[in-house]
Scaffold this motif. Sequence first.
Motif, short mmCIF file in Angstrom:
data_model
loop_
_atom_site.label_atom_id
_atom_site.label_comp_id
_atom_site.label_asym_id
_atom_site.label_seq_id
_atom_site.Cartn_x
_atom_site.Cartn_y
_atom_site.Cartn_z
N GLY A 1 -2.41 -1.59 -11.23
CA GLY A 1 -1.76 -1.08 -11.05
C GLY A 1 -0.19 -1.40 -12.41
O GLY A 1 0.43 -0.50 -13.28
N ARG B 1 -6.22 1.83 -8.22
CA ARG B 1 -5.59 1.24 -7.54
C ARG B 1 -5.81 0.70 -5.93
O ARG B 1 -6.17 -0.17 -6.05
N ASP C 1 2.35 2.04 -3.38
CA ASP C 1 1.09 2.37 -4.15
C ASP C 1 1.11 3.81 -3.71
O ASP C 1 1.47 4.25 -5.18
N LYS D 1 -7.98 2.11 -4.27
CA LYS D 1 -9.34 2.49 -3.51
C LYS D 1 -9.79 0.34 -3.99
O LYS D 1 -10.68 -0.37 -3.68
N CYS D 2 -9.32 -0.06 -4.62
CA CYS D 2 -9.49 -1.35 -5.28
C CYS D 2 -9.10 -1.88 -4.13
O CYS D 2 -9.47 -3.05 -3.11
N GLY D 3 -8.07 -1.79 -3.86
CA GLY D 3 -7.07 -2.30 -2.59
C GLY D 3 -7.88 -2.37 -1.22
O GLY D 3 -8.04 -3.01 -1.04
N ILE E 1 -10.74 -4.80 -1.42
CA ILE E 1 -10.04 -6.08 -1.97
C ILE E 1 -9.87 -6.78 0.10
O ILE E 1 -10.52 -7.47 0.41
N GLN F 1 -12.36 -8.46 -8.31
CA GLN F 1 -11.44 -7.07 -7.20
C GLN F 1 -9.86 -6.91 -7.71
O GLN F 1 -8.70 -6.28 -8.33
N GLN F 2 -9.35 -8.32 -7.17
CA GLN F 2 -7.85 -8.74 -7.60
C GLN F 2 -7.20 -8.69 -8.61
O GLN F 2 -6.21 -7.46 -8.83
N SER G 1 -8.63 -7.06 -11.11
CA SER G 1 -8.61 -5.64 -11.13
C SER G 1 -7.39 -5.25 -11.07
O SER G 1 -7.04 -4.32 -11.93
N SER G 2 -6.60 -5.19 -9.71
CA SER G 2 -6.07 -4.89 -9.26
C SER G 2 -4.77 -4.59 -9.88
O SER G 2 -4.18 -3.64 -9.66
N GLN H 1 0.52 -1.41 0.00
CA GLN H 1 0.38 -0.16 0.50
C GLN H 1 0.99 1.11 0.19
O GLN H 1 0.43 2.36 -0.92
#
Length: 169
Positions: A145, A68, A20, A70-72, A75, A137-138, A140-141, A17
């Motif tokens: 990325g 990414r 990112d 937000k996606c994290g 998750i 979601q994973q 997509s993340s 995180q």
Amino acid sequence: MADRSIEVFKELSVSMQKFDYFILGISIALFAYLGKDFIATKLGLNQSTIELIALTALFVSITFGYARLKCGLTIKSINFNNLHLGETRGALTEATSTKGLKYNAKTGDLIDPSKAVLEIKVIKEIIEENKVILKKQQDSSVLLGRFRDVFLIIGFVSILVSKYINLII
């Protein structure tokens, strides 16, 4: 042994995180640096056009980087929900193995074994649905990325080219 793996996972999660955030910060800083002095001119093979390409690529990188992050967070939220549901299912399963009412030691709630069987089925369905959402979601993340990194590289290379374009032409 299990505690060490949990600690390593926590460190990995926090590090990813932070990475990112770092990459997003670089994209924003480069965008701000380039954008502060940008003067639009007629499109062509010139420094201004290449800087415009760099600004666009950096903006796209920022957008993918934000998505990414937000996606994290989504998750992590789904993981938390699944873990909580799993713990609840465990307490309910334990309650079904005994006759009569039982208390959940963690929450203090009263558990009726006859109702617990139905709740276990519902929780199992929710967990399975969450696993499907989590996988999407994973995926997509990872994709976000990659796009973020590609557009950051395009932006960075474009900045370099824009600084040397007058020497090249």
